[in-house]
Scaffold this active site. Structure first.
Site, mmCIF file in Angstrom:
data_model
loop_
_atom_site.group_PDB
_atom_site.id
_atom_site.type_symbol
_atom_site.label_atom_id
_atom_site.label_comp_id
_atom_site.label_asym_id
_atom_site.label_seq_id
_atom_site.Cartn_x
_atom_site.Cartn_y
_atom_site.Cartn_z
ATOM 1 N N GLY A 70 61.795 140.656 93.964
ATOM 2 C CA GLY A 70 60.955 140.309 92.828
ATOM 3 C C GLY A 70 59.562 139.924 93.289
ATOM 4 O O GLY A 70 59.354 139.530 94.437
ATOM 5 N N CYS A 71 58.609 140.040 92.388
ATOM 6 C CA CYS A 71 57.222 139.739 92.744
ATOM 7 C C CYS A 71 57.041 138.258 93.061
ATOM 8 O O CYS A 71 56.423 137.900 94.065
ATOM 9 C CB CYS A 71 56.283 140.174 91.621
ATOM 10 N N PHE A 72 57.590 137.379 92.208
ATOM 11 C CA PHE A 72 57.437 135.940 92.467
ATOM 12 C C PHE A 72 58.110 135.524 93.779
ATOM 13 O O PHE A 72 57.486 134.825 94.585
ATOM 14 C CB PHE A 72 57.995 135.128 91.296
ATOM 15 N N THR A 98 58.622 137.122 96.433
ATOM 16 C CA THR A 98 57.875 137.604 97.599
ATOM 17 C C THR A 98 56.745 136.643 97.952
ATOM 18 O O THR A 98 56.666 136.132 99.073
ATOM 19 C CB THR A 98 57.306 139.013 97.325
#
Lengths: 330, 330, 330, 330
Positions: D142-144, D146
């Protein structure tokens, strides 16, 4: 004075309540919404919490008990209510387009039949104050035509061509979601739309004609990455070269008694949240083009504020009552 | 090919390095900055860290050992270096205004004497590719004239009046701070500035004339609350009513071999970070006005990208080399 | 009541005038500015044009003839005036930090000697109303400590750790230009600054202690790409797991008589331009962390509005006088 | 190498194509979309026009003829395709959440049964490079998680509490319209959402555990008025006071061989459009709290870029291939 707001749940409705709460004569007794009937007005208008204690209702129009009504429903819906309000003797300002244009132009522009047409003054008070004063029903102008017309009015009759290049904050599109208003599509861009044929154009042409202008009037709106406000850059082409001094005098004379039009740099920060229209202009070196720039808050002078101004005139109140809060800068 | 960048620390300098890092033939051997000499290029260009290992220097211009130079210093500074680069046999693209206009017009527009004037091709490749190809020194156009001229070029000679109403992101003002670029003055507004007399206007008029247009050309720029990009709304008034089909054919023919001009909706998201110019247009119902809208990235097609494109042409490289990265959407 | 505003030309000064113009008891008789003395107040506060007819002046402090003063000059400047205003018997609210903290903490935090120290109530009325009521001189709190303290107050004494992660609009940095507030540096980013050691932290710790909290209090502010408003996300870690019901009751009880604190979703649109502080919260599933979010307008509840609220209390006016305008949504 | 992109029409799909177009080994042969099958990829990805000549298709998964696949469909859809791609011997990076977590945690977090579960490496290469290298199927994080994990990783095991306070651009919400992403609801605000229970939290906890941290890990995301990028402010509370030098050494050692992690001021302008993660940190005076700030582009290091990085590792390419374009500043 008891006030009813028909269609109180949108952006314009919320801003109208915001203004009326500071109006000495106004008492909001009815705020209608089909969707939100039975819930507090502050459910969606969270900025009004602790300031108004009222629920949305959805009454039959005939049963509304009020002295004055603001009709803030979309075009074609307004014509369902307008006649009944007249019959009930309730003075009304209508936010929609239904009574702004001659019947045929309306029907052509909006592609619908008008089911209950009558004539109503076009409520830009700076141009039509006398008609508004004597009216029971006033058509509140579109946001773009208000800012555009005020920018060019003093010199409109000297022009052969007027091009209104307008930039509007996204609240002008209302609170309904769409691809166009999706944040990543708006930010870091400025989107021209309805580039040659926006529905507000006939109002601009009507007002130019009222000002005895024979100019070709064109209009291109843009969606600005901002919440509120319209900047209109009016490119005004003259039949013959003009002198700056004369232009200045025309503007000063035209607006010298107008509280809500100020000749100063047109910035949205100067008018945000207020009913003012700020105008500045610059003449091309050779005198052939005037660029007049106007700034208004689309929800105030472009909608709710102008509506209150019209109400004040119709009812004999001080024209600035309920409209004394300065704009918000920064 | 060894590249020197004279004045590498501003926004345009940083974007130029960004592009050249993907260019197969380019090797940046020198990046000058008076203020930052001795510090790594990545000190202010933090986006380039881990990608370039070079320090700013501040050499005498004669001692620069390079095959090609980009001159990215302000006007009047460029004329100090241009002649020397020519003498040294270093092919050059100049970002400044110093060689874009005939001497007299330059001196009048910028209010200075030109100390080292010579003629140079005006580097919009879509109009002047042949001249650029044969040149050792090319004047890179202004950002506004690039987007504006490309918007109107195919129909310029049919018009009696062209009004360019442009909206530019704030990076166009450079990285120097000012009242104008203070965030609360920019956000939630759009500011017209140099409303009738911006210095880029003579370039627009020069290009219109090159296109055999006799139109009166006007220009009003606005500061848009966005970082990058210019949308130009070109209002083009015709001598006589036009047909849409003919207009479409003119645009298609004019740009059919141009990789960097695309006839599609002009949105900054489509061109952000890339060298493309996107154009769409709409004809007034009665055929009297065409509204052509162009979108460019002011730092790429409006500066660094067009400079690389000119370099590619001057050096016989593929015109798109170093310019293959798509724009960034969203 | 005659009002003097010492230092009226900044953002807080402009907003203070905006609010006072709607205050029934207030008459602004003096607005000082060193730089702008002799020019109309509306020269820089363009939003006030047609609403106030006053020039900036620059009188000796002893010659100011007023009943009440707002001292809106920077820290260290305020201490030059405070004592004199006291001597003249002019009740005063001070916007600066000079009287917010105990002497030693002030001197350590601001790295200066205090030349005229005395004790003054810390003007968050929701916590110190009684002290404010009896005071002639009140220290108006910092914008961050106001929003942060109100977010955590009802549960502060239950916590072992409170981390305030705040996000402020750029108007909080004032109208002075800087690299930090250059539009391209603010937009499309959110910048943490003074990450562990912002000068407002001692105020937050002082108020936590006042609330009998033994929590470790931390603070990290961020610069938000917005003009106005502060969202504070308070991460509150408890000594032992809590129940939501109890938390809800604590908040409701704490604020049940407070007009300006509303327990509803904290959005800047709800409070923009108004003196409200909106608070909502959510408890971690396991009860160990409460996230309380507060929204204020940094220039109103965070500065000018709270100052007016303090004046109203000091003078026995209705606490909401001059503060009745709703926030502006959208 | 022939590449298929399953679900190529969203923001992540568009950015993936943007990056792959600069990848020497990659040839996009298939881009699927149910809705847009039969139309050019450039219909919605207007930034790619003139750069890719491909139509969306909608083939049976078994008929896809490619060497490598990117699975860019929502969770629960990915599990329909994953097994088939494995059977066909097509190496795959999956953008969805379907293979990021242990089965039970996945099912609990997403409230669904997993119909085709298998284990896959969690593709943050800086932590799991070896596992990625040997895998045929990698779960892209997921972006968060990372940005958050990279911010805290070097010191995670020293902490008793880690609070990730993240601020994400709106593109993180995808291209689907909603109330939340309506421009007037986003601009001039910063909205905390899923305040204590965002679905990305279990990934953060999983990675903290992988790093041998016993810290309580909390997470609160905010919607930032920006298009791209995530700033994560990690508040890291230590068991005992730390020394700055030691912290610095831990970060430098941890990332010394990592091309895509840079220890420099974390600003979205530094990483916009690129695969970098920039990190800076500051230690509380008393050593009890570290604030580490990370900046990533949510669509690149948070999605498409990291996916390409994983592909490069899985296929033995240079890890930076296709990821060499610098970020875009300003």
């Amino acid at each position: 004075m008891d006030i009813a707001i028909i269609g109180a749940s949108g952006y314009a409705g919320g801003d109208l309540i915001r203004l009326l709460l500071t109006h000495k004569e106004a008492d909001i007794v009815c705020a209608t919404s089909r969707k939100l009937a039975g819930t507090p007005v502050t459910k969606d208008h969270i900025h009004l919490k602790n300031l108004i204690d009222l629920e949305y209702s959805n009454p039959d129009i005939e049963k509304i008990d009020a002295d004055f009504a603001f009709l803030a429903v979309p075009h074609t819906a307004a014509m369902q209510y307008a006649g009944k309000l007249k019959e009930c003797g309730i003075k009304t300002v209508d936010f929609s387009a239904d009574y702004r244009l001659p019947r045929e132009i309306y029907e052509k522009t909006y592609g619908v039949k008008h089911s209950d047409y009558f004539k109503a003054p076009y409520g830009i008070p700076e141009l039509h104050r006398k008609d508004v004063k004597n009216a029971d029903f006033v058509a509140n102008p579109g946001c773009f035509p208000t800012g555009a017309t005020l920018a060019a009015a003093p010199v409109a009759k000297l022009a052969h061509t007027i091009i209104y290049d307008s930039k509007s904050g996204v609240s002008g599109a209302g609170d309904s979601i769409s691809e166009t208003t999706h944040f990543p599509n708006v930010a870091e861009n400025i989107l021209p739309y309805k580039i040659t044929a926006h529905r507000h154009l006939p109002e601009m042409r009507q007002e130019a004609a009222f000002l005895e202008s024979k100019a070709n009037v064109y209009f291109t709106p843009h969606l600005l990455p901002a919440i509120r406000g319209i900047i209109t850059t009016a490119h005004i082409l003259f039949n013959e070269p003009m002198e700056l001094e004369m232009i200045q005098k025309l503007y000063q004379d035209f607006y010298k008694n107008e509280h809500f039009v100020r000749l100063q740099p047109a910035k949205l920060g100067g008018v945000r949240g207020s009913n003012f229209c700020d105008i500045n202009f610059e003449l091309e070196n050779d005198g052939t083009r005037l660029v007049a720039v106007s700034a208004i808050d689309n929800l105030v002078k472009g909608a709710a504020g102008q509506a209150v101004q019209n109400m004040n005139i119709m009812c004999g109140f001080d024209e600035a009552e309920g409209l004394r809060m300065p704009g918000m800068f920064p």
